[in-house]
Design an enzyme around this catalytic site. Structure first.
Site, PDB file in Angstrom:
ATOM      1  N   ASN A 136      88.838-105.146  20.899  1.00 11.10           N
ATOM      2  CA  ASN A 136      89.653-105.198  21.014  1.00 11.10           C
ATOM      3  C   ASN A 136      90.977-104.466  20.482  1.00 11.10           C
ATOM      4  O   ASN A 136      91.366-105.408  19.689  1.00 11.10           O
ATOM      5  CB  ASN A 136      89.609-106.359  22.430  1.00 11.10           C
ATOM      6  CG  ASN A 136      91.078-106.407  22.779  1.00 11.10           C
ATOM      7  OD1 ASN A 136      92.211-105.007  22.450  1.00 11.10           O
ATOM      8  ND2 ASN A 136      91.295-106.390  23.434  1.00 11.10           N
ATOM      9  N   CYS A 148      99.977-103.901  25.504  1.00 12.74           N
ATOM     10  CA  CYS A 148      98.369-103.936  24.404  1.00 12.74           C
ATOM     11  C   CYS A 148      98.253-101.639  25.071  1.00 12.74           C
ATOM     12  O   CYS A 148      98.150-101.582  25.006  1.00 12.74           O
ATOM     13  CB  CYS A 148      97.142-104.674  25.463  1.00 12.74           C
ATOM     14  SG  CYS A 148      97.344-106.035  24.939  1.00 12.74           S
ATOM     15  N   HIS A 150      91.223 -99.469  28.404  1.00 12.13           N
ATOM     16  CA  HIS A 150      91.684-100.026  27.682  1.00 12.13           C
ATOM     17  C   HIS A 150      90.527-101.040  27.563  1.00 12.13           C
ATOM     18  O   HIS A 150      90.453-101.133  28.012  1.00 12.13           O
ATOM     19  CB  HIS A 150      92.630-101.352  27.599  1.00 12.13           C
ATOM     20  CG  HIS A 150      93.516-101.850  26.828  1.00 12.13           C
ATOM     21  ND1 HIS A 150      92.998-101.897  25.589  1.00 12.13           N
ATOM     22  CD2 HIS A 150      93.882-103.567  26.269  1.00 12.13           C
ATOM     23  CE1 HIS A 150      93.335-103.135  25.157  1.00 12.13           C
ATOM     24  NE2 HIS A 150      93.339-104.161  26.263  1.00 12.13           N
TER      25      HIS A 150
END
Lengths: 306, 306
Positions: free
Chosen positions: B267, B113, B237
């Site tokens: 997300n 990620c 993030h």
């Protein structure tokens, strides 16, 4: 800025031999024909245990032993591959776990058959600016899972394997020149999508390689102000003998001047250059030239002083 | 050694809204519950035309227009993703073809990620040493193809999208500090293999994130000799609001000090930071902190002077 030195080299080739005799029977060809068009006698396929991470791990252990490297000194693991289906975590993370090295940086690179050149160049950059001291650079492929075994033109070429090269900061700043160029406009010459089969237009790849590879090599030699006759080891991606001989000819070299182990290894994409590195002598002060090329299209050349 | 400046920022969010109302009905929950545990009201799924390369291309065009960048100046395209099945060529090569930029260098990065942080850091390194002048750094995900729509814990979080940031050589050397650490030993907390579904252990990811993210941020602040109170923009993030608020608290910050757009974007893994960058003001001389975390495990922090 720091220089680099190659401190360890390792490889892993799986044990299941795919002979040209077997392929000749399968495709109603002769062994001689297959050798003539590819220069290959044997490729090797991994078994179930020969996952990408296991092959990469075994090549890494071989490199660690070869260089008598302390595991804990490795602060970057970078893997080039084209045959993975493991998007998260990447193979580098699995190798980190198998080696049980805490908190190093791990990255997987997708840059076609020449991804090892990109991985090496990225690792070099991190060492050059002092962010990394020791990098484990791996090329690994399980092309047996990607190849269409009904497609003679690719089945005779590709095999599995892994190569690992450990590079580290050198007190002495040594010559290092790299040049990498991509041509996404010609992407369809050689493609692989997980769940489909690898597709190659051999004629277009041949034309691309024998034109672009000598060009990028000459450009890198120019940058380095080194004559090709002064390069001690020339390691090209082991694509097939016809391409490699044509490149040698265009460079004005006898074909024997260009390293080849393709006869007994086959074309292992990202693994081909680091496997080849285990089979040459690297002597202090000499020059090594590595050149990768293939799918992407992506072409990369590195000249470094050992 | 060169400094860098951010010269263009762009994004692309697909049009198909997945509301919490829809998910609440599907999982027999309430919208309020979904908001409470995730902080998300809308995620967006791409349609058939919203391939990774098309989304990445649209975000790139947005960034090019935003910065009034000359296409031909781009000499590196680097893409971070975790949801591709295109191993060769990578998405960066397809973006190169769509932008029709000849001979730049293209690389795809797999680093979980937080891959955008790795991609940005690699691009920075190439600019720092003078090998690249202008880099297009992209994070792109089509998580709608990876998510198990029967798994509530992931389906409420993840969406599709792309973000693109263009960085270029700066005459002025500016502060830049980065720290990236991987923990392949904990890889199983969050995994995605093409052909299977994305799997996450939410509790373990929460514990990891609220422990490792403040740690790496503090270490990078220490290296940079900058106090967190002097950072003008903190872009984490966009994982979920609970994690982000817990990180803010551990850093001694009011949660409003940490940028958030997750409510309306969801997300988007590698795309979350470059999308967020399009929504903040970047003022010369100010400090930007970016921190990625997630699958790999991989954690990366960059502090830079704008």
């Amino acid at each position: 800025m720091n220089g680099i030195k190659i401190i360890g080299r390792g490889k892993y080739i799986p044990k299941n031999e795919i002979t040209s005799k077997f392929l000749a029977e399968k495709f109603a060809l002769t062994e001689e024909y297959i050798y003539k068009v590819s220069g290959i006698k044997s490729r090797w396929y991994g078994n179930k245990e020969d996952t990408l991470e296991n092959m990469a791990y075994k090549a890494s252990i071989d490199a660690i032993k070869n260089g008598n490297v302390n595991y804990e000194d490795i602060d970057l693991i970078i893997v080039a591959t084209t045959s993975s289906n493991q998007m998260m975590p990447g193979i580098s993370y699995k190798v980190q776990a198998l080696l049980n090295i805490g908190n190093c940086m791990c990255i997987d690179i997708l840059a076609g058959c020449s991804g090892f050149i990109n991985a090496f160049d990225i690792a070099y950059g991190y060492i050059e600016v002092g962010k990394v001291n020791t990098a484990l650079v791996i090329g690994v492929e399980k092309l047996s899972t990607a190849v269409d075994l009904k497609d003679m033109s690719t089945a005779i070429l590709f095999g599995d394997g892994a190569g690992a090269t450990i590079i580290a900061k050198s007190e002495k700043v040594k010559k290092y020149y790299s040049k990498i160029k991509s041509q996404g406009q010609e992407a369809e010459y050689l493609t692989y999508e997980v769940g489909k089969k690898l597709i190659m237009d051999g004629t277009k790849i041949y034309k691309y390689a024998v034109s672009e590879v000598p060009k990028i090599i000459n450009e890198t030699l120019n940058d380095a102000k080194v004559n090709i006759k002064d390069i001690n080891n020339i390691v090209l991606h082991q694509s097939n003998t016809r391409i490699m001989n044509s490149i040698a000819k265009k460079l004005g070299l006898h074909k024997e001047k260009v390293f080849s182990n393709i006869e007994n290894v086959g074309n292992t994409f990202c693994a081909s250059i680091p496997i080849a590195l285990t089979e040459i002598n690297l002597i202090d002060g000499e020059y090594l030239l590595m050149c990768g090329y293939g799918g992407g299209l992506n072409t990369g050349c590195i000249i470094l002083e050992i």
